[in-house]
Design an enzyme around this catalytic site. Structure first.
Site, PDB file in Angstrom:
ATOM      1  N   LYS A 192      79.276  -0.090 -16.655  1.00  0.00           N
ATOM      2  CA  LYS A 192      78.526  -0.181 -15.473  1.00  0.00           C
ATOM      3  C   LYS A 192      78.047  -1.940 -15.306  1.00  0.00           C
ATOM      4  O   LYS A 192      77.184  -2.276 -16.145  1.00  0.00           O
ATOM      5  CB  LYS A 192      77.113   0.477 -15.565  1.00  0.00           C
ATOM      6  CG  LYS A 192      76.193   0.415 -14.325  1.00  0.00           C
ATOM      7  CD  LYS A 192      74.939  -0.002 -14.693  1.00  0.00           C
ATOM      8  CE  LYS A 192      74.036  -0.485 -13.766  1.00  0.00           C
ATOM      9  NZ  LYS A 192      74.645  -1.587 -12.642  1.00  0.00           N
ATOM     10  N   GLU A 268      71.402  -5.497 -26.985  1.00  0.00           N
ATOM     11  CA  GLU A 268      71.422  -7.054 -27.123  1.00  0.00           C
ATOM     12  C   GLU A 268      70.394  -7.228 -25.873  1.00  0.00           C
ATOM     13  O   GLU A 268      70.777  -7.414 -24.934  1.00  0.00           O
ATOM     14  CB  GLU A 268      72.741  -7.458 -26.915  1.00  0.00           C
ATOM     15  CG  GLU A 268      73.977  -6.991 -27.748  1.00  0.00           C
ATOM     16  CD  GLU A 268      73.627  -7.475 -29.203  1.00  0.00           C
ATOM     17  OE1 GLU A 268      73.006  -8.081 -29.595  1.00  0.00           O
ATOM     18  OE2 GLU A 268      74.828  -7.090 -30.033  1.00  0.00           O
ATOM     19  N   CYS A 303      71.225 -15.395 -23.169  1.00  0.00           N
ATOM     20  CA  CYS A 303      70.203 -15.061 -24.157  1.00  0.00           C
ATOM     21  C   CYS A 303      70.225 -15.581 -25.672  1.00  0.00           C
ATOM     22  O   CYS A 303      69.180 -15.834 -26.186  1.00  0.00           O
ATOM     23  CB  CYS A 303      70.663 -13.511 -24.690  1.00  0.00           C
ATOM     24  SG  CYS A 303      72.421 -13.348 -24.937  1.00  0.00           S
ATOM     25  N   GLU A 401      60.735 -15.452 -22.316  1.00  0.00           N
ATOM     26  CA  GLU A 401      62.114 -16.145 -22.047  1.00  0.00           C
ATOM     27  C   GLU A 401      62.177 -16.148 -20.549  1.00  0.00           C
ATOM     28  O   GLU A 401      61.968 -15.484 -19.689  1.00  0.00           O
ATOM     29  CB  GLU A 401      62.989 -14.761 -22.311  1.00  0.00           C
ATOM     30  CG  GLU A 401      64.513 -15.217 -22.054  1.00  0.00           C
ATOM     31  CD  GLU A 401      65.453 -13.967 -22.255  1.00  0.00           C
ATOM     32  OE1 GLU A 401      65.285 -12.925 -21.926  1.00  0.00           O
ATOM     33  OE2 GLU A 401      66.433 -14.053 -23.044  1.00  0.00           O
TER      34      GLU A 401
HETATM   35  P1  NAD Z   1      68.264  -6.042 -16.630  1.00  0.00           P
HETATM   36  O1  NAD Z   1      67.744  -5.419 -18.085  1.00  0.00           O
HETATM   37  O2  NAD Z   1      67.489  -5.682 -15.689  1.00  0.00           O
HETATM   38  O3  NAD Z   1      69.829  -5.479 -16.291  1.00  0.00           O
HETATM   39  C1  NAD Z   1      70.831  -5.541 -17.302  1.00  0.00           C
HETATM   40  C2  NAD Z   1      71.770  -4.094 -16.863  1.00  0.00           C
HETATM   41  O4  NAD Z   1      71.002  -3.063 -17.099  1.00  0.00           O
HETATM   42  C3  NAD Z   1      72.147  -4.491 -15.454  1.00  0.00           C
HETATM   43  O5  NAD Z   1      73.530  -3.691 -15.526  1.00  0.00           O
HETATM   44  C4  NAD Z   1      71.349  -3.461 -14.836  1.00  0.00           C
HETATM   45  O6  NAD Z   1      71.973  -2.795 -13.428  1.00  0.00           O
HETATM   46  C5  NAD Z   1      71.018  -2.349 -15.460  1.00  0.00           C
HETATM   47  N1  NAD Z   1      69.768  -1.963 -15.329  1.00  0.00           N
HETATM   48  C6  NAD Z   1      68.715  -2.160 -14.770  1.00  0.00           C
HETATM   49  N2  NAD Z   1      67.730  -1.028 -14.607  1.00  0.00           N
HETATM   50  C7  NAD Z   1      68.334  -0.221 -15.373  1.00  0.00           C
HETATM   51  C8  NAD Z   1      67.617   1.236 -15.717  1.00  0.00           C
HETATM   52  N3  NAD Z   1      66.281   1.655 -15.287  1.00  0.00           N
HETATM   53  N4  NAD Z   1      68.393   1.781 -16.456  1.00  0.00           N
HETATM   54  C9  NAD Z   1      69.595   1.434 -16.913  1.00  0.00           C
HETATM   55  N5  NAD Z   1      70.219   0.210 -16.891  1.00  0.00           N
HETATM   56  C10 NAD Z   1      69.518  -0.649 -15.836  1.00  0.00           C
HETATM   57  O7  NAD Z   1      68.246  -7.404 -16.701  1.00  0.00           O
HETATM   58  P2  NAD Z   1      68.450  -8.689 -15.093  1.00  0.00           P
HETATM   59  O8  NAD Z   1      67.640  -7.839 -14.042  1.00  0.00           O
HETATM   60  O9  NAD Z   1      69.789  -8.653 -14.911  1.00  0.00           O
HETATM   61  O10 NAD Z   1      67.578  -9.632 -15.831  1.00  0.00           O
HETATM   62  C11 NAD Z   1      66.183  -9.753 -16.102  1.00  0.00           C
HETATM   63  C12 NAD Z   1      65.984 -10.474 -17.237  1.00  0.00           C
HETATM   64  O11 NAD Z   1      66.725  -9.746 -18.333  1.00  0.00           O
HETATM   65  C13 NAD Z   1      66.401 -12.010 -17.516  1.00  0.00           C
HETATM   66  O12 NAD Z   1      65.791 -12.850 -16.733  1.00  0.00           O
HETATM   67  C14 NAD Z   1      66.757 -12.175 -18.796  1.00  0.00           C
HETATM   68  O13 NAD Z   1      65.291 -12.385 -19.187  1.00  0.00           O
HETATM   69  C15 NAD Z   1      67.239 -10.841 -19.325  1.00  0.00           C
HETATM   70  N6  NAD Z   1      68.701 -10.759 -19.409  1.00  0.00           N
HETATM   71  C16 NAD Z   1      69.305 -10.784 -20.679  1.00  0.00           C
HETATM   72  C17 NAD Z   1      70.418 -10.905 -20.967  1.00  0.00           C
HETATM   73  C18 NAD Z   1      71.048 -11.015 -22.415  1.00  0.00           C
HETATM   74  O14 NAD Z   1      72.209 -11.559 -22.387  1.00  0.00           O
HETATM   75  N7  NAD Z   1      70.294 -10.597 -23.353  1.00  0.00           N
HETATM   76  C19 NAD Z   1      71.394 -10.733 -19.863  1.00  0.00           C
HETATM   77  C20 NAD Z   1      70.713 -10.776 -18.577  1.00  0.00           C
HETATM   78  C21 NAD Z   1      69.435 -10.554 -18.526  1.00  0.00           C
END
Ligand code: NAD
Ligand code: MN
Length: 508
Positions: A192, A268, A303, A401
Site C-alpha cells: 500500500k 520504522e 526519517c 520531528e
Molecule cells: P503517515 O504515517 O500518515 O503515512 C504513512 C503510511 O501510512 C501511508 O501509506 C499512509 O497512507 C498510511 N496510513 C495513514 N493512515 C493510516 C491508518 N490509519 N492506518 C494504516 N495506514 C495508514 O505519514 P504521512 O502523513 O505521510 O507523514 C506524516 C509524518 O510522518 C511526517 O511529517 C513525518 O514526521 C512522518 N514520516 C516518517 C517517515 C519515515 O520514513 N519514518 C516517512 C513518512 C512520514
C-alpha cells in the site's frame, strides 16, 4: 547506472508518461469497486497528474483473498528459491531498462529531485532487490544440538500474506526494502503506497508481472491510509505488516494488530536525529559538508535526517561559517532539472506543517541564520533550507520531528553534555558522531541510543546492515540485511524422534 539526462529530456519523458492509475490486484490493473478515485498532484507545479483508484475495505478483502489463494497454491511460496531468484532478477533488469520512466514518475509524483533519484534512490532500490533475490537461495536453516535419538529441525517458512505500508518520502526505495525480502522469502505481498506517491509502485507491479511473478503474489493497492491502511491492519488473514511512516500511525497499526489476529508488526518511524560534533572533531570542512547533506538531502523529508546539530562550542563558529558556504552548492527548483539538489515539499499540507514549525521556532525565541521562508518558484511548494541558532532543548523545534529542511543548532561545553543532549529525545533512529579520536568516537557511538550511529560521515549503512529505531523510532524488527527476513518468516521446529523404542513385553 548513474546516467543523468538533461532537463529537457526529462521534461519530454514526463510529458509522454501515461501513468497507471488503477490498483494492481491478482495480476491485473483493477479500479476500486466503488469506482472512486482521488487526484495525485505534482507538488512542484501544482498540476494534477492523474486520478488514482481510491480503494476501500471491499477491495482489500478481495486482494487478500487472491493473495491467499496464490500463497496456498504454492505457485510462489513452494517454488524453488532459486527460481524465485531468477524471476526477481528479471524484475531488476526490467526496472533498469525502464529506469528513466520510473525515475521521472517518482519525481513528478513526489517533488523529489531527479538527480537524487537517478544517482541514489533508484540504483539503491535495484541493489536492494537484487540483494534479496540473491539471498533467498542462500539461507540455510538449523538443526538443534541432540543425541542420536532425536533431531530438531529449525526451519523458516514464509508467513503467508504480508502487507507493506509505505511512506511518500522514498516510494521506490521503501518498496524495495520491504517487498524485496518479503517476496524472496516466498510470501504473497500487498503493497500500500502512500496516497501522495502511488504511481511508481504501480509501474513496478506491472513489471513484476512481466518478469514472471505469478498473479496474486505481488499486489499494489491504492487509496487513503485511513481506509486501505486500516482494512489491511485489521484484516484477519494478513500474517504480517511492515510499516514505515509516522509514530502516530505506527501506534495505530500496532493497535489494529492487537485488536485483530495479532499479526506480526514491524514499524520504522520518525526520528529527531543528532549530528554530534565532539571536541576532537577534525576536518571541519568535511564535517560541514556532511552536516548539510545529513539535514537537507531529500529536503529533510527523511526519517534519518540529522536535524539537530550538537556541536562543541570550540568548533561552533567555524562550523557554522562552513555550513553556510556548503549550502550555496544546494540549488533548489524544478526537480526535473538535474542541476537542482533540492525539490519541492511533497504536499501542501506538509508544506504548511513545516512553515508552521518555522514560525513556532521564531516565536519561541530561536534565531534564523539561514532560510526561514518559502521560495516563490512557479506554483511549487519550495522551502529554503533553514537553520535556527540559539535553540534550547525545551523548544518545540528541538523536540518535534519536522520532516522538512529545518536544522537546529545546539552548542555544548563538553562531550558528555553532547551525548546527554543527543539522547534527550523520544526518538532513536540514527545519529552521526564526528571525532578524530578513535576510542572516543566509538565510546560515543556506543552511548548514543539509536539504531544506526555513523562515525565521521553521514550514512545509513547499506543493504547489508540492519536499519531501524530505538524508542519511539521503531518496533518489532529491522529492515535491510539478513535481519529483514525475520519480519517475513515464521520459525518452525520439526522434532524428529530417531530412537529405537522396544516395547517391554513384561509390562503388557
Ligand atoms: P503517515 O504515517 O500518515 O503515512 C504513512 C503510511 O501510512 C501511508 O501509506 C499512509 O497512507 C498510511 N496510513 C495513514 N493512515 C493510516 C491508518 N490509519 N492506518 C494504516 N495506514 C495508514 O505519514 P504521512 O502523513 O505521510 O507523514 C506524516 C509524518 O510522518 C511526517 O511529517 C513525518 O514526521 C512522518 N514520516 C516518517 C517517515 C519515515 O520514513 N519514518 C516517512 C513518512 C512520514
Ligand atoms: Mn503526488
Amino acid at each position: 547506472m548513474h546516467d543523468l539526462l538533461s532537463r529537457d529530456e526529462y521534461h519530454a519523458i514526463a510529458d509522454g508518461i501515461v501513468p497507471m492509475t488503477n490498483s494492481y490486484i491478482n495480476g491485473k490493473f483493477t479500479s476500486a469497486k466503488s469506482g472512486k478515485t482521488y487526484p495525485t498532484t505534482n507538488p512542484a507545479t501544482g498540476e494534477v497528474i492523474a486520478e488514482i483508484a481510491s480503494c476501500d475495505k471491499t477491495d482489500v478483502d478481495y486482494t487478500v483473498k487472491k493473495a491467499r489463494q496464490a500463497f496456498e497454491s504454492g505457485v510462489w511460496s513452494r517454488m524453488h528459491p532459486g527460481e524465485r531468484k531468477e524471476i526477481l532478477i528479471r524484475l531488476v533488469k526490467l526496472m533498469k531498462r525502464n529506469r528513466y520512466e520510473l525515475q521521472v514518475l517518482e519525481s513528478i509524483d513526489s517533488g523529489k529531485p531527479i538527480r537524487e533519484i537517478a544517482t541514489i534512490d533508484f540504483p539503491e532500490t535495484l541493489e536492494c532487490l537484487a540483494w534479496y533475490a540473491e539471498a533467498g537461495d542462500k539461507l540455510y536453516d538449523q538443526i538443534s544440538p541432540s543425541t542420536d535419538d532425536a533431531m530438531g529441525l529449525i526451519v523458516r517458512e514464509p508467513i503467508g500474506v504480508v502487507a507493506c505500508i509505505l511512506p511518500w518520502n522514498f516510494p521506490l526505495q521503501m518498496l524495495g526494502w520491504k517487498a524485496g525480502p518479503a517476496l524472496a522469502a516466498g510470501n504473497s505481498v500487498i503493497v500500500k503506497p502512500a496516497s501522495e506517491t502511488s504511481m511508481s509502485a504501480l509501474r513496478v507491479a506491472e513489471l513484476a508481472g512481466e518478469a514472471g511473478v505469478p498473479p496474486g503474489v505481488f499486489n499494489v493497492i491504492t487509496g487513503p491510509g485511513s481506509t486501505v491502511g486500516e482494512a489491511l491492519g485489521t484484516h484477519e488473514d494478513i500474517g504480517a505488516i511492515s510499516f514505515t511512516g509516522s509514530t502516530e500511525i505506527g501506534r495505530r497499526v500496532l493497535e489494529y494488530s492487537a485488536g485483530s489476529n495479532l499479526k506480526k508488526v514491524t514499524l520504522e518511524l520518525g526520528g529527531k536525529n543528532p549530528a554530534v560534533v565532539l571536541e576532537d572533531a577534525e576536518e571541519l570542512d568535511y564535517v560541514a559538508d556532511q552536516v548539510v547533506r545529513a539535514m537537507f538531502w531529500n529536503m529533510g523529508e527523511n526519517c534519518s535526517s540529522n536535524s539537530r546539530l550538537i556541536v562543541h562550542r570550540k568548533h561552533k563558529e567555524e562550523l557554522c561559517r562552513r555550513i553556510h558556504d556548503k549550502l550555496r552548492d544546494w540549488k533548489i527548483g524544478d526537480p526535473l532539472d538535474p542541476q537542482n539538489g533540492l525539490g519541492s515539499m511533497v504536499s501542501k499540507k506538509h508544506f504548511d506543517d513545516v512553515m508552521r514549525y518555522i514560525e513556532v521556532g521564531r516565536k519561541e525565541g530561536a534565531e534564523v541564520i539561514a532560510g526561514g521562508e518559502a521560495l516563490d518558484i512557479g506554483s511549487g511548494l519550495f522551502i529554503a533550507p533553514t537553520i535556527f541558532d540559539k535553540v534550547t532543548p525545551d523548544m518545540t523545534i528541538a523536540k518535534d520531528e519536522i520532516f522538512g529542511p529545518v536544522l537546529t543548532i545546539h552548542s555544548v561545553g563538553s562531550d558528555d553534555e553532547a551525548i546527554s543532549l543527543a539522547n534527550d529525545t523520544v526518538y532513536g533512529l540514527h545519529a552521526t558522531v564526528f571525532c578524530a579520536h578513535g576510542k572516543k568516537a566509538l565510546r560515543a557511538a556506543r552511548r548514543i541510543q539509536a539504531g544506526t550511529v555513523t562515525v565521521n560521515s553521514y550514512c545509513e549503512g547499506d543493504i547489508t546492515t540492519p536499519f531501524g529505531g530505538y524508542k519511539l523510532s521503531g518496533f518489532g524488527g529491522r529492515d535491510n540485511g539478513l535481519h529483514a527476513f525475520d519480519q517475513y518468516t515464521e520459525t518452525k521446529t520439526i522434532w524428529l524422534d530417531l530412537g529405537e523404542h522396544e516395547i517391554d513385553a513384561r509390562l503388557e
